[in-house]
Design a protein around this motif. Structure first.
Motif, short mmCIF file in Angstrom:
data_model
loop_
_atom_site.label_atom_id
_atom_site.label_comp_id
_atom_site.label_asym_id
_atom_site.label_seq_id
_atom_site.Cartn_x
_atom_site.Cartn_y
_atom_site.Cartn_z
N SER A 1 10.67 13.07 15.74
CA SER A 1 9.71 12.10 15.22
C SER A 1 9.62 12.20 13.70
O SER A 1 9.73 13.29 13.12
CB SER A 1 8.33 12.36 15.83
N PRO A 2 9.41 11.09 13.03
CA PRO A 2 9.17 11.14 11.58
C PRO A 2 7.89 11.89 11.22
O PRO A 2 7.67 12.20 10.04
CB PRO A 2 9.08 9.66 11.18
N ARG B 1 10.24 3.54 4.69
CA ARG B 1 11.25 2.61 4.19
C ARG B 1 11.38 2.65 2.68
O ARG B 1 12.39 2.21 2.13
CB ARG B 1 10.90 1.18 4.64
N LEU B 2 10.36 3.17 1.99
CA LEU B 2 10.38 3.21 0.53
C LEU B 2 10.92 4.52 -0.03
O LEU B 2 11.42 4.56 -1.14
CB LEU B 2 8.96 3.00 -0.02
N HIS C 1 0.83 -1.20 0.00
CA HIS C 1 0.00 0.00 0.00
C HIS C 1 0.87 1.26 0.00
O HIS C 1 0.50 2.27 -0.62
CB HIS C 1 -0.92 -0.03 1.21
N ALA C 2 2.03 1.19 0.65
CA ALA C 2 2.96 2.31 0.63
C ALA C 2 3.49 2.56 -0.78
O ALA C 2 3.65 3.71 -1.21
CB ALA C 2 4.12 2.05 1.59
N GLU C 3 3.75 1.48 -1.51
CA GLU C 3 4.21 1.61 -2.90
C GLU C 3 3.14 2.29 -3.76
O GLU C 3 3.44 3.15 -4.59
CB GLU C 3 4.55 0.23 -3.46
N PHE D 1 1.55 2.04 8.89
CA PHE D 1 1.63 2.38 7.47
C PHE D 1 2.80 3.32 7.19
O PHE D 1 3.59 3.09 6.26
CB PHE D 1 0.33 3.04 6.98
N PHE D 2 2.92 4.39 7.97
CA PHE D 2 3.97 5.36 7.69
C PHE D 2 5.36 4.76 7.93
O PHE D 2 6.34 5.19 7.31
CB PHE D 2 3.76 6.64 8.50
#
Length: 437
Positions: free
Chosen positions: A293-294, A263-264, A223-225, A257-258
């Motif tokens: 924090s991210p 990572r992508l 889903h991240a892709e 999810f984040f």
């Protein structure tokens, strides 16, 4: 949405221990500890209500909502109750499923509660008809089910997910050229793309790319892709990133999810991330590094003022003094905040009844009348609330919406702070979205 998964039995044991310690120290009897509040000073018949929320599930959990309800009852009962009436709170684990939601509603009917207050459930079809049949009002639900905005027995204090998602689109419309939305693959989630698009239309932005995802996954690489490709405009996610934005609203799984999304991303890319309060909140930012924090820089749309706003100070005082160290009662959690506002509404309605009996019928009458036409003051946490016919919005699919205000916030230096002062009214976006169907 707190991200913590504690069972109701754990919270009950912890509360019992805290109550025992409090009695040892003070020798007093405390309401909410399963004991008769003989020192409450209440002089009239008690009022029994229920608060339910999911706990200990693999998806969204809201243990702070029943915890806040219990703390509120201890607070008002220590003051002599509400207008001389002791407040009894029954809690129920909704478990995020239709069977348990229906079971909680049946228990509410069996216990003859005057109202269900400050609760969370996505399964409105399983509980609302039972409450309607018994004449029980549903006051200040979290806004997670459509039935909360259609049933004449429901009195929502916020605009629900519809207002949040439309508000998020409006917030993103000023700085995003392409938006990918990651949302639950559920009936409720199916409404999100058009709502986000309604907000994006405020800035003449194109429709968002819709990425459906499960609510209970342990990783979201696929889903991240899709989100990365949608936001950048290229199949491999390496296209232009100017004005690229990804927003996710997956409840407790938003952080998961984040994590997959980060990572992508390649080192040179900068894609703005966004969410709604409840999927991203202050406790999550703290847990993931604060200023490091991210989520630093993330845009977040909420219903209410940021948690450090002075208007929340009365709630913070009650939690400090009456939650007995219950870590589930997080004052930055929008579920806890919604429960506080819902009980604020309940208190003012009961006070408006004077010596009249407090029943589901009399509560509904007072609420439908706009509490004497004055509305309900929540101390600046919402606009004045009234469910009188003339005060409801012209949102066809959500006719019980009385408050379509949202707040625009952003994570800066590890804190959720307002992007602009005051509320933003998204009623027009909602009305236009449902007028097009």
């Amino acid at each position: 949405m707190t991200g913590r998964r504690r069972s109701s039995s754990f919270r009950s044991i912890r509360t019992a221990v805290a109550c025992a310690a409090a009695m040892t120290a003070t020798g007093s009897l405390l309401s909410g500890c399963g004991l008769v509040p003989s020192a409450s000073g209440a002089t009239k018949d008690p009022v029994t209500v229920m608060t339910w929320a999911p706990e200990g599930t693999s998806a969204t959990n809201m243990p702070g909502m029943p915890g806040m309800a219990e703390a509120y009852a201890r607070w008002v009962n220590k003051q002599g109750g509400i207008n001389g009436r002791e407040l009894n709170v029954i809690t129920c684990n909704e478990r995020n499923d239709t069977v348990s939601a229906g079971r909680c509603a049946r228990r509410a009917v069996k216990e003859d509660v005057a109202a269900v207050v400050g609760s969370y459930s996505q399964h409105g079809r399983s509980f609302m008809s039972r409450l309607e049949g018994a004449g029980i009002p549903y006051i200040g639900g979290y806004g997670a089910s459509d039935e909360e905005f259609t049933s004449p027995h429901s009195y929502p204090v916020n605009g629900g997910n519809a207002a949040l998602v439309a508000g998020s689109g409006r917030q993103l419309s000023s700085g995003c050229e392409r938006v990918a939305l990651v949302r639950p693959d559920t009936i409720s989630g199916d409404q999100m793309p058009s709502l986000l698009d309604a907000g994006l239309a405020h800035g003449d932005k194109p429709h968002a790319v819709d990425v459906r995802a499960p609510e209970d996954a342990t990783q979201y690489t696929e889903h991240a892709e899709l989100a990365l490709a949608g936001a950048t405009g290229s199949a491999d996610g390496t296209g232009t990133v100017s004005g690229a934005c990804v927003t996710a609203a997956l409840g407790d799984r938003t952080d998961t999810f984040f994590d997959s999304f980060r990572r992508l991303e390649s080192a040179g890319e900068h894609i703005r991330i966004a969410s709604v309060l409840g999927s991203v909140q202050q406790s999550l930012v703290d847990r993931t590094g604060g200023a490091d924090s991210p989520f630093e820089g993330a845009l977040v749309t909420g219903w209410y003022p940021p948690a450090n706003d002075p208007a929340w100070e009365p709630m913070r005082d009650v939690v400090r003094e009456h939650a007995f160290g219950d870590n589930d009662v997080d004052v930055t959690d929008p579920g806890v905040q919604t429960t506080w506002i819902a009980y604020t509404v309940l208190r003012q309605v009961i006070e408006s009844l004077g010596d009249e009996p407090v029943t589901g019928h009399t509560l509904r009458q007072a609420l439908d009348d706009g509490v004497g036409g004055k509305g309900i003051d929540t101390g600046g946490l919402t606009p004045p609330l009234s469910w009188h016919y003339e005060d409801l919005l012209a949102v066809r699919d959500f006719p019980r919406t009385a408050n379509a205000m949202v707040t625009f916030q952003q994570v800066r230096d590890g804190r959720l702070v307002p992007v602009r002062e005051g509320f933003v009214n998204v009623a027009q976006s909602l009305e236009e979205r449902y007028a097009d169907d």
